[in-house]
Design an enzyme around this catalytic site. Sequence first.
Site: not given
Ligand SMILES: O=c1[nH]c(=O)n([C@H]2C[C@H](O)[C@@H](COP(=O)(O)O)O2)cc1CO
Ligand SMILES: [Zn+2]
Length: 169
Positions: A83, A85, A109, A112
Amino acid sequence: MTAQDSGKRSDYLSWDDYFMSVALLSAQRSKDPNTQVGACIVNRQKRIVGVGYNGFPTGCSDEALPWHREGDFLDTKYPYVCHAELNAVLNSVPGNLAGCSIYTALFPCNECAKVIIQAGIREVVYLSDKYAATDSFRASRRLFDQAGVVCRQLKPASRIVTITLDENG
Ligand SMILES: O=c1[nH]c(=O)n([C@H]2C[C@H](O)[C@@H](COP(=O)(O)O)O2)cc1CO
Ligand SMILES: [Zn+2]
């Protein structure tokens, strides 16, 4: 002299919009076809100390792992993607993130949230809260509340920030 007399530009970016723009620019590097997330960590002196976006771990090819959302767990992106963060924290200049703020395109999330809290980051500024109804995000809110991390949704002064890569300026 008044601000008007000084001849200074009036349409410059606010600090908040600037740091969020850096986060969103970083998100442009993401290969995720559905959600591109960027994050930018800023210290108390308003210096950027880390940026990141969602992507596969270093050394793992963007073509060798799946970017799908659905299917068997191992055939989706979820077990593999780092992710934004997390990457911003791990990419940060060596030092102390205590008291920093993190600007992120998407509310963090729960995984993170743990990283943010343990790094000593005290403020989360986010744009989208599109997954607010999910358990992961309920857990994040709970963690942030208990740890005393302040979360605020950015209401940008400028909705559109234009960057033109033009050699003539
Ligand atoms: O806090 C976050 N930070 C973050 O970088 N992500 C990324 C993971 C995935 O590559 C994408 C989420 O994918 P999707 O919306 O298709 O479920 O975003 C997702 C979150 C929250 O789930
Ligand atoms: Zn996350």
